[in-house]
Every structure is written in C-alpha cells, then in structure tokens.
Write an enzyme that holds these catalytic residues in place. Structure first.
Site, PDB file in Angstrom:
ATOM      1  CD  GLN A  78      -2.712   1.607   0.455  1.00  0.00           C
ATOM      2  OE1 GLN A  78      -3.206   0.716  -0.237  1.00  0.00           O
ATOM      3  NE2 GLN A  78      -3.029   2.892   0.306  1.00  0.00           N
ATOM      4  CD  GLU A  79       2.730   3.506   3.899  1.00  0.00           C
ATOM      5  OE1 GLU A  79       3.014   4.479   3.185  1.00  0.00           O
ATOM      6  OE2 GLU A  79       2.112   3.604   4.969  1.00  0.00           O
ATOM      7  CB  SER A  80       6.660   1.630  -1.335  1.00  0.00           C
ATOM      8  OG  SER A  80       6.835   0.245  -1.032  1.00  0.00           O
ATOM      9  CE1 TYR A  86      -1.170   3.314   4.410  1.00  0.00           C
ATOM     10  CE2 TYR A  86      -2.130   2.540   6.464  1.00  0.00           C
ATOM     11  CZ  TYR A  86      -1.038   2.703   5.641  1.00  0.00           C
ATOM     12  OH  TYR A  86       0.187   2.249   6.058  1.00  0.00           O
TER      13      TYR A  86
END
Ligand code: GLU
Length: 473
Positions: free
Chosen positions: A320-322, A447
C-alpha cells in the site's frame, strides 16, 4: 449448444431431492431423536454440550486461514454455540448433497452453509430469518463472447453446482427458454467453478453475488454477464419435521444479533473492506506478488517474526505504501519501502530509509508499538486495523476519531464504527473540538481498507487460506 447433461449426476440429485421429505420424517437414530426423559432438542443440546453444524467450504461461508477457522457462517455458528454455552462441532461437507443428507439423517442440527431460501426447499427445510440477500449472477471470462441474456449463451458450456439454488432457478428459466442447457457438477463448488471460468476451462457458471464479491479479487478475468434472479434470502436451514425448540432459539438469536449490531459486525469483518472490484489494481497486485515480492519476502518474514505480526500483513502495508519499491518517495518527503517519515525513521534509529531491510524492520517495530499502545478494549482483528490507521494518520488523530465515535453513539472500540467517523476529522465543525485537530481521516479509512484487501489476496496467493478441506473439525 451443449445438449447432453450428465444424466447420472442430475438424476441422482433429483431422485435424492424427491425422497428427501420422507427421509426427514423418519429421522432415525439421530440428533433429533429425543431421549426417554423427553428433553426438548434444545435441552438435549445443552445437556450433551454439543451443537453439530454442517457447512461448506467457501469464502462466504467457512474456510481456514492462518488464525484457524473463519468465515461468516463460522462466526455466526460460534456465536450461537456461545449463546447456548455448548461446544461447537463443525462438519465441512464436500458438496450440497452431503449437507442435505446429513440434515435428512439428523446427523447435523442445522446447516450454516450460505443456503438460499427457495420454493423447493421450503417443503423440507425451515429457515431462520435471513442474514443476507444475494442475486445469482451468470459469469463469463473477459475477452470472450459476453452473453446479453439467457438465450444468448451460444455453444458455451455452462457448469453449475449440483443441488444448488442456481439449478432451481435455471429450471424455471428453462420453461420459457427451452434451448437452455447446462451441466451439473457434484465434484466442484462455486469457487472451483469460478476458477474454471478464469482459466477458460468452462465458459459460464452461476454464482451468488456475495461469493463473487469476496472472491473476484482472486479471479480477475471473471466478468458478470447478467443477473439471473431477484434478491434471494440466505439463512440457516433446519429440518422441517420434529422438535422446533432449537430452531426457535436460532430465530431468537438472529433477531438479537440483528438488533444489537453483532450481525453487522460479522458481515463487516468479511465484506467491509471490499469496495468495487478494481481489475487493473488487482491484476497489477497479483503480478507484483509474483515479480517483486520474492525479493523482499524473507525480510518481511524476519521482521514479522521478531515483532509477532503476520508477515503478510506487513507485506500488505508495504505494498500500500510503496508497491514494494524501496526507492519510493512521496511529495511530502516520506521514503522507502515502508514509507517512513524522516522523524519516525529517526525515532526508530533508521539510518537509511531507502534500505529495504532497515525500512521493513522499522515499519514492523513501529506497527507493533502502535498495536501495543492501543487500549485493551479493542480486540481481535480490529487491533490490526486500528494500528494501521494510527500508522497512517497518527495515534492522536485516531484517538480523536474514537472520541467522535463515542460522542455520536458509536462504539469507539469497533473499527466498523470508527472508520465511518474518521472522515469527520476533515470537517471544521468536528475537528475544532478535538485534541489534535484537522487530519485527512477519509484517507486513513481508505488506507486501512485497502490493506485489508491486499492482505486477503496475499493470504490466498501464498496459500495460507486453506479453504478446500472437508471433514469434521
Ligand atoms: N446459495 C446457494 C444455494 O443455496 C449456494 C450454492 C453454491 O455456491 O454452492 O444453493
């Protein structure tokens, strides 16, 4: 057009169904026979301290994951057994026919198997109030002929679960579309049939909309052609004959869990994070699982072990982040495979944020720290979701959202309730009364739901959802 139906299987089912009512009347040596002292069935369940429930393996009913048995029907049955204060024995049937024969022989008290209430079944089953409504959907594979309606299936092979509500519906449709034909599968459940459509082994199948919603991510090329039914109720099924004390208790149970919000909580656990199916995002993710994840998997596993987190959850956060890119940078200056801020990285003693090993270790440590910091009233999987929200938005803002939830009559310890209030942190009317002020709460909610989604796909793709086992638990 496929004209031949395997006579053996469908005839078997039909004759089985035909004899079922009488089979149910003569329940022999079964759980339903009341002992000499004339206990009611409910009393005898309590006395024997055993509730026997038959289910089937599917995402919408029952499966096993890394934490053990799971699924909406399992959660419901567990709650019911808790209410009765008895042990729960789950039988995982290999197909629908086995479910019905276990009920007919009185070897299970009831079926919690995502069964649809249908006209045929009313003759020999009694249903609790529904906990969900579904439509039946005819699906095909993307890139092949999309049928417009039921008379447009061409020569395509339509394979459907034997003994299912889908067949009952197809039979009705056949009356006005005599050319409609299908094959019935005893061996494969809806999940396997979806897989066969995905791989092009068959052209069409029919699935319940709830099942497709949960599994579409695993079969991204499957497409809905059209619905073949109205909304139909899903509920537990009891034999229609005999003592109804246990059935009445189950009716009361559903009324209660509907009123006290437990039902909503259970459904939220499984369906809450699943938004509209996103084909591009899902197929990209699956490609990345194969191409990028292997490079970092050992780092996730190592850090997860140290901090007692499921490595797949950590990997889902990182995706999800990167998108598993150690060089990722955001416009706000967060960096690395876990996208840590400069300040957080400093607090965690990380020297180089773009080093995947350091970043993953730091991210895991931070997540586990947040999880431990959460109030003890937050329990179960919700602790993960709260910790993730804090990871994204900051612990203080999350506590503000819990406070808003409490003030507006929700339960601040349930993710289901707090996620709905998080967006209010953007609203001046609300955030001016909070301790930490403005925050992009809607993004935090989004998120977390995304990560839950990635997490489930990862569990499936890396084999920790063992859905196919049958037998007695
Ligand atoms: N709800 C369907 C039924 O009651 C389930 C069929 C299936 O997917 O196995 O028959």
């Amino acid at each position: 057009m496929v004209l031949a139906r395997p006579a053996d299987k469908s005839t078997m089912i039909r004759s089985f169904l035909k004899h079922l009512p009488s089979a149910l009347i003569f329940l022999a040596a079964s759980l339903y026979t009341t002992p000499a002292e004339k206990l009611t069935l409910l009393e005898s369940v309590r006395q024997n301290n055993r509730l026997v429930v038959v289910t089937r393996s599917a995402a919408s009913t029952y499966y096993r994951d890394a934490t053990g048995p799971a699924g909406p029907e399992f959660d419901l049955a567990r709650r019911f057994a808790e209410r009765l204060d008895v042990d729960l024995k789950i039988i995982v049937a290999s197909d629908l026919k086995q479910i019905f024969s276990l009920l007919a022989r009185g070897e299970a008290h009831f079926a919690a198997a995502g069964l649809t209430q249908t006209a045929d079944r009313y003759r020999w089953l009694r249903f609790t109030p529904p906990y969900q409504y579904v439509v039946q959907q005819l699906v095909y594979r993307q890139g092949t002929h999309r049928p417009r309606n039921i008379s447009d299936l061409g020569d395509g092979k339509l394979l459907v679960v034997a003994g299912s509500s889908h067949i009952e519906r197809l039979r009705q449709l056949q009356k006005s579309h005599p050319r409609l034909t299908w094959e019935e599968s005893l061996k494969f459940g809806s999940n396997e049939l979806l897989k066969k459509v995905e791989t092009g082994e068959i052209d069409y199948t029919v699935v319940d909309s709830n099942e497709l919603r949960l599994t579409h991510r695993f079969y991204p090329h499957v497409r809905v052609a059209f619905d073949i039914s109205e909304f139909q109720p899903i509920s537990w099924a009891f034999p229609v004959e005999g003592d109804d004390s246990l059935y009445q208790e189950a009716v009361g149970f559903f009324v209660d869990i509907y009123n006290n919000g437990i039902l909503e909580q259970i459904l939220e656990r499984y369906y809450g994070h699943i938004g509209e199916f996103d084909y591009v995002a899902t197929t990209t993710f699956i490609t990345h699982i194969r191409q990028r994840l292997p490079r970092y998997r050992h780092l996730f596993e190592r850090a997860a072990k140290e901090f007692d987190i499921d490595w797949r959850l950590l990997a889902a956060v990182s995706y999800q982040e990167s998108h598993w890119n150690p060089k990722a940078v955001s416009p706000t200056g967060v960096r690395g495979i876990m996208m840590l801020t400069r300040i957080t990285a400093k607090q965690l003693g990380i020297r180089k944020r773009t080093n995947p090993e350091q970043s993953i270790h730091g991210g895991a440590r931070y997540l586990s720290h947040l999880k431990q910091r959460l109030p003890t009233e937050i329990s179960g999987p919700d602790r993960n979701w709260f910790a993730l929200a804090a990871y994204n938005i900051g612990y203080g803002h999350l506590m503000d959202a819990r406070e808003i939830t409490r003030k507006t009559g929700g339960n601040p310890n349930l993710w289901m309730d707090v996620k709905k209030k998080l967006p209010l942190l953007r609203d001046k009317k609300w955030y001016r009364k909070t301790v930490y002020g403005y925050a992009r709460g809607d993004e935090a909610a989004f998120y977390v739901e995304n990560i839950r989604n990635y997490y489930q796909i990862l569990q499936k793709e890396t084999g920790s959802i063992l859905g196919m086992a049958t037998g007695v638990e």
